[in-house]
Write an enzyme that holds these catalytic residues in place. Sequence first.
Site, PDB file in Angstrom:
ATOM      1  N   PRO A   1     -28.652  75.528 -29.928  1.00 35.89           N
ATOM      2  CA  PRO A   1     -27.723  75.911 -30.968  1.00 35.89           C
ATOM      3  C   PRO A   1     -27.486  75.215 -32.246  1.00 35.89           C
ATOM      4  O   PRO A   1     -27.824  74.057 -32.167  1.00 35.89           O
ATOM      5  CB  PRO A   1     -26.215  75.996 -29.893  1.00 35.89           C
ATOM      6  N   SER A   2     -26.992  76.201 -32.746  1.00 39.73           N
ATOM      7  CA  SER A   2     -26.723  75.670 -34.749  1.00 39.73           C
ATOM      8  C   SER A   2     -27.936  74.871 -35.042  1.00 39.73           C
ATOM      9  O   SER A   2     -27.893  74.326 -36.115  1.00 39.73           O
ATOM     10  CB  SER A   2     -25.558  74.763 -34.495  1.00 39.73           C
ATOM     11  N   ARG A   3     -29.187  75.214 -34.617  1.00 41.45           N
ATOM     12  CA  ARG A   3     -30.507  74.786 -35.059  1.00 41.45           C
ATOM     13  C   ARG A   3     -30.581  73.242 -35.248  1.00 41.45           C
ATOM     14  O   ARG A   3     -31.398  72.586 -35.738  1.00 41.45           O
ATOM     15  CB  ARG A   3     -30.440  74.965 -36.748  1.00 41.45           C
ATOM     16  N   LEU A   4     -29.943  72.716 -33.980  1.00 38.94           N
ATOM     17  CA  LEU A   4     -29.811  71.122 -33.861  1.00 38.94           C
ATOM     18  C   LEU A   4     -30.809  70.938 -32.616  1.00 38.94           C
ATOM     19  O   LEU A   4     -30.428  70.439 -31.593  1.00 38.94           O
ATOM     20  CB  LEU A   4     -28.592  70.829 -33.415  1.00 38.94           C
ATOM     21  N   HIS A   5     -32.126  71.210 -33.049  1.00 39.02           N
ATOM     22  CA  HIS A   5     -33.085  71.374 -31.802  1.00 39.02           C
ATOM     23  C   HIS A   5     -33.437  69.881 -31.483  1.00 39.02           C
ATOM     24  O   HIS A   5     -33.292  69.159 -32.158  1.00 39.02           O
ATOM     25  CB  HIS A   5     -34.332  72.024 -32.491  1.00 39.02           C
TER      26      HIS A   5
END
Length: 212
Positions: free
Chosen positions: A188-192
């Site tokens: 989530p939230s581009r916190l890959h």
Amino acid sequence: MPEDFVHAEFTLGTLDLADLAADPIEQFSKWYQDVQKAGITEYPAMTLATCSAAGRPAARIVYLRGFDARGFAFYTNYDSRKGEEIGQNPWASLCFYWKELERQIRIEGRVEKVSEQESDDYFAGRPLNNQLGAWASSQSGTLESPAALNARVEEFRQRFAGQPIPRPPHWGGYRVVPDRIEFWQGRPSRLHDRFAYVQSANGDWAVSRLFP
């Protein structure tokens, strides 16, 4: 992707270095089994990027046709654009993207031909029409019309009628021998999560976490 994304039994959470295999081929095998268990179609499809001697890149989708400790194999016409570019610049990259699992694998390395025996064995297991197509198609060359291609297929069908079709000398396999493999897990939230395996000169692999 929805932030609570879940597919089958695979819940996508934070990965730690401790979750990964020491060897990237083993880690690839685990993820490759996951994608098969999830029932995802076209899972062997991968982007193959090559580059000409002049530095002009080109990318296309091909199928993974086998992998082991030596690398990742695919098959094609040696006289195609990709084959010509590999001949000029024997380095390439592969990219798998399985959106259903929010996973991506990026592979970089040098390219070599598989053995003649490997190419012969793979070609012998292809469907008849695929074998004929390999003879009939001057891949990446200019084609006058679909009818002209069909005529060439029928020409070779008659030529090889009643006998096993041999592998064309211009057709066979390549193997990407990796020296860098990156595993990407969506979060989530581009916190890959991103982990890169890099091979040292002595052949050992070191893995590190990357910023997303």
